[in-house]
Write an enzyme that holds these catalytic residues in place. Structure first.
Site, mmCIF file in Angstrom:
data_model
loop_
_atom_site.group_PDB
_atom_site.id
_atom_site.type_symbol
_atom_site.label_atom_id
_atom_site.label_comp_id
_atom_site.label_asym_id
_atom_site.label_seq_id
_atom_site.Cartn_x
_atom_site.Cartn_y
_atom_site.Cartn_z
ATOM 1 N N SER A 39 -0.917 14.111 34.816
ATOM 2 C CA SER A 39 0.296 14.916 34.720
ATOM 3 C C SER A 39 1.441 13.999 34.367
ATOM 4 O O SER A 39 1.370 12.772 34.596
ATOM 5 C CB SER A 39 0.574 15.586 36.078
ATOM 6 O OG SER A 39 1.852 16.185 36.118
ATOM 7 N N TYR A 96 1.269 15.776 45.480
ATOM 8 C CA TYR A 96 0.845 15.935 44.083
ATOM 9 C C TYR A 96 1.197 14.696 43.266
ATOM 10 O O TYR A 96 0.361 14.174 42.509
ATOM 11 C CB TYR A 96 1.522 17.172 43.495
ATOM 12 C CG TYR A 96 1.018 17.580 42.131
ATOM 13 C CD1 TYR A 96 -0.134 18.332 42.000
ATOM 14 C CD2 TYR A 96 1.716 17.231 40.975
ATOM 15 C CE1 TYR A 96 -0.594 18.734 40.750
ATOM 16 C CE2 TYR A 96 1.272 17.624 39.729
ATOM 17 C CZ TYR A 96 0.107 18.376 39.612
ATOM 18 O OH TYR A 96 -0.344 18.756 38.374
#
Length: 265
Positions: free
Chosen positions: A147, A160
């Site tokens: 990401s 995350y």
């Protein structure tokens, strides 16, 4: 004009591929004639219907394995299943992921553990199981869906961000370790794609910040992306196909951004 990436007949495992990014990447591989093992949670009837549809549309062999990405034994069986079904494993796409958004002082420890297990530890377990198979073949492609949050941080996403940074670091380590084996390992680092996961984040962020959802999209979700546009599935699929083809043989240990300029600023 369709591009032939020369991977027809190869075998791929794509984790987290019953929806969203993983489903799109699995479809892109199948459209190139790659036999794909799908994996993920969801309604069993829908998963089976989607599997049948993808197989019918592409004529690739599509299978499903319901391994829980928090359970190492099930992950090992997922990789073994590919070999049992097809006799080989050429491509591993680590895409499974979940999200939880909360201030650190309110972040539930069990959510931290779940994100670490599903995003980071599962990537270790699948790779550990796949590498001996790929080494024996003299060729393999591991692509980790990281990401932009594996390269830069945002508030309220401690688990995350930590897990995705870990995926990027793991990718670099494995890329270097396997550099002379014919097996490559790379990470794709998307900006925001309008998946169901991101749509849920919009609501979570609105609650955390106390602002309306339309302001979250404009001022939070896409604030960091200079092009102010959600990333499309096809943009990620194109990079994946390059990486798993012979054209991507010299790319390894890389974290490749597809983020509308987010991490360039």
């Amino acid at each position: 004009m369709a591009i032939d990436y020369g991977i027809s007949g190869h075998v791929a495992v794509v984790t987290g591929s019953t929806s969203g990014i993983g489903q799109a990447l699995a479809a892109a591989l199948a459209e190139q004639g790659v036999n794909v093992i799908l994996n993920g949670f969801g309604d069993p009837a829908k998963i089976e219907a989607d599997r049948r549809d993808l197989q019918a549309r592409t004529n690739a062999a599509i299978r499903y394995h319901g391994a829980d990405m928090t359970k190492p034994d099930e992950i090992a069986d997922l990789i073994d299943y590919a070999v049992r079904e097809f006799g080989r494993l050429d491509i591993l796409v680590n895409n499974a992921g979940v999200q939880h958004v909360a201030p650190i002082e309110d972040f539930p420890p069990e959510k931290w553990d779940a994100l670490m297990a599903i995003i980071l530890s599962s990537t270790f377990h699948t790779t550990r199981a796949a590498v001996p198979i790929m080494k024996a073949q003299g060729r393999g492609r591991i692509v980790n869906v990281a990401s932009a949050h594996g390269l830069v941080a945002s508030p309220f996403k401690s688990a995350y961000v930590a897990a995705k940074f870990g995926v990027v670091g793991f990718t670099k380590a494995i890329g270097v370790e396997l550099a002379r084996t014919g097996v490559t390992c790379n990470a794709i680092c998307p900006g925001y794609v309008k998946t169901s996961l991101v749509e849920a984040q919009i609501g979570d962020q609105a609650r955390s910040r106390g602002i309306p959802e339309d302001r979250v999209v404009e001022e939070v979700i896409l604030a960091a992306q200079p092009n102010k546009t959600f990333v499309e599935y096809d943009h990620l699929a194109g990079l994946l196909l390059y990486l798993v083809s012979d054209m991507g043989a010299s790319a390894t240990g890389a974290a490749l951004s597809v983020d509308g300029g987010w991490t360039a600023t």
